[in-house]
Structures are given as C-alpha cells and as structure tokens.
Design an enzyme around this catalytic site. Structure first.
Site, PDB file in Angstrom:
ATOM      1  N   ILE A  15       0.853  -1.175   0.000  1.00 25.66           N
ATOM      2  CA  ILE A  15       0.000   0.000   0.000  1.00 25.66           C
ATOM      3  C   ILE A  15       0.889   1.225   0.000  1.00 25.66           C
ATOM      4  O   ILE A  15       1.946   1.249   0.645  1.00 25.66           O
ATOM      5  CB  ILE A  15      -0.963  -0.003   1.216  1.00 25.66           C
ATOM      6  N   SER A  16       0.488   2.236  -0.764  1.00 26.79           N
ATOM      7  CA  SER A  16       1.313   3.437  -0.881  1.00 26.79           C
ATOM      8  C   SER A  16       1.160   4.357   0.318  1.00 26.79           C
ATOM      9  O   SER A  16       2.096   4.974   0.767  1.00 26.79           O
ATOM     10  CB  SER A  16       0.963   4.197  -2.166  1.00 26.79           C
TER      11      SER A  16
END
Length: 280
Positions: A15-16
């Site tokens: 996940i960024s």
C-alpha cells in the site's frame, strides 16, 4: 512454459499510503490472498509486505526479501500471489521483467486474484502477451511525453538536458559557472587569438597541472572543442538527440567570453589553417 507443479506459494501485498481505500489495505489484501490459496488447496508459505512505498520502484524491503526467498531452491516456491498486479508493479515493463526474468526461468507462476491472471495456464500466456503490447505502448507514451517536455523546457529558454560543457556545472536544475574552469576557458581563447596553437595550449595546460572535466590531461582535440563551442558566448543550440529540433537559446549557459573574442577566434582559426599551424 511447463505446467507448474505447485508446492508452496508466497503472497505479496503493498500500500502506498494510509489514505487508500479499505479494499486495498494491507489486511484486506492478506485476507484475499489467504482465502484464494485455501480455495485452491495451496500452501501459503509466506506473505511479504511493503507499507507506504511506491510501486514504481523495486527498491522495496518486502519486495527484495520476497525475491531472495523465492530464489532459494529449498523453499520450493511455485509462484507469487497478489490481489492485483499493480500491487507488485505500477509499470507493466517492470511486471514483465519480474515474470520473464525471475519467475519463468524457475518454472514459477504469477497469480493476480482479482484479474484472474495465472501465467501457468494457456489463457495466462495470452494475457501476458497482451501485457507486453500494452507495456510497449506505455514506454512509447512515456518517451513521447518526455520528449515534448524537453522541447517545451528548451523553448522557455531553460536547461532541457544534455551534456554540460567544461566551465559549467548543474546546480538545482540550473546551469552556473565553475569559476576555476571558466577562467581556463578564457585562457584558452586568449592564448589562441594571440597566436598559440591548440597543441601548444594543451601542453601549457598540462604543464600547469590543469585537468579536463573528467580529470585527465588535455589533448589537441579537447582544446579545439573548447574553441569551437559557441556556448561560451551565452548562445547555445538545444538539439536533442531524438528531437533534432535546433532550438537556439540565450543565457541558459552564462557567458564566459565576449562575442568580440569569439569572432577573433574564428579569424585566428582561418589563419592557423592557412598557415598549417593547427596542431603543431
């Protein structure tokens, strides 16, 4: 590719940022991968995670740990499972590199749960070929945008890339003088217009311990390159390797010599050639 005989599988989740939607959160990705492996009767050996990291780079701790893990024969990995391909790579060419260079040589498969992609099946192979076409299109699009960006920058009379001549340096995206090198440039021009030929100038510079931009000794050719470079007058031509558009710029490179000295250099060059004194 041979049919993959699955023994163990590894999952990868990423996940960024914390602001992404819940259905792509780390915990949700883990849940989907675990559920998928259970439905297939596969053994999930490990799940590697990267949190708050962009998928545009391969310099990710979890990603690198995963690559190291699958390369160990004793782990008997059958392939990698992700919820969606962009979790492991944002750029298609990077995904293709992973599959073709890391997985296929070891008879491993790549599985994307939500995209129903399985590179161990005939359908997966076709999908992989389609990805290759899209990746080529993606590369062409990026190159075109980059090219257009360079041209726009050059037309704004700003530095748009390319080699930086002796006498200058790049600082925070702008070209500025290297004062020590700039004084050498002036010396070269002044000596030349006073009758000193390039061979003698190179010898004088080397005897004085002055080095080129790469830290090497001066040669006749390098001295001539300095003398033939109009950039030192404050005018230069941006002619990108791919664009070949010849955009004339002013003061992108600060002036080191006057236009008068440049013109004198041109007349001196004709004199040296006519008298056979170019390099002796």
């Amino acid at each position: 590719m041979k049919e993959t005989k699955v023994k163990k599988w590894v999952g990868y989740v990423r996940i960024s940022s914390d602001s992404q939607m819940e259905n792509t959160s780390i915990s949700e990705q883990v849940r989907q991968i675990e559920a998928f492996c259970v439905s297939q009767g596969w053994q999930l050996a490990a799940i590697f995670k990267d949190e708050g990291v962009s998928g545009s780079t391969i310099e990710r701790d979890g990603y690198q740990e995963m690559l190291h893990y699958i390369q160990q024969p004793e782990h008997e990995v059958g392939g990698i499972v992700v919820t969606k391909s962009d979790r492991i790579h944002r750029q298609l060419n990077h995904l293709l590199d992973l599959i073709e260079e890391e997985l296929e040589p070891q008879d491993m498969a790549f599985i994307s749960v939500t995209e129903r992609m399985d590179t161990s099946t005939p359908q997966g192979k076709i999908f992989l070929q389609m990805l290759g076409g899209f990746a080529e299109f993606e590369r062409a699009t990026i190159n075109e945008r980059t090219r257009n960006g360079r041209i726009a920058t050059a037309r704004k009379n700003q530095y748009a890339g390319g080699g930086i001549p002796y006498g200058y340096r790049l600082w925070n995206g702008n070209i500025e003088l290297d004062k020590q090198q700039a004084s050498t440039v002036k010396y070269i021009f002044q000596e030349y217009v006073e009758g000193t030929n390039p061979y003698r100038i190179a010898k004088l510079l080397n005897n004085a311990g002055i080095q080129t931009k790469t830290g090497k000794a001066w040669t006749v050719v390098q001295v001539q390159n300095i003398l033939n470079n109009e950039t030192y007058t404050g005018f230069n031509m941006y002619n990108g390797q791919k664009e070949q558009n010849g955009i004339r710029q002013k003061d992108v490179f600060p002036r080191i010599i006057s236009r008068q000295l440049w013109n004198k250099q041109g007349r001196s060059a004709n004199h040296h050639v006519n008298n056979g004194r170019l390099d002796k």
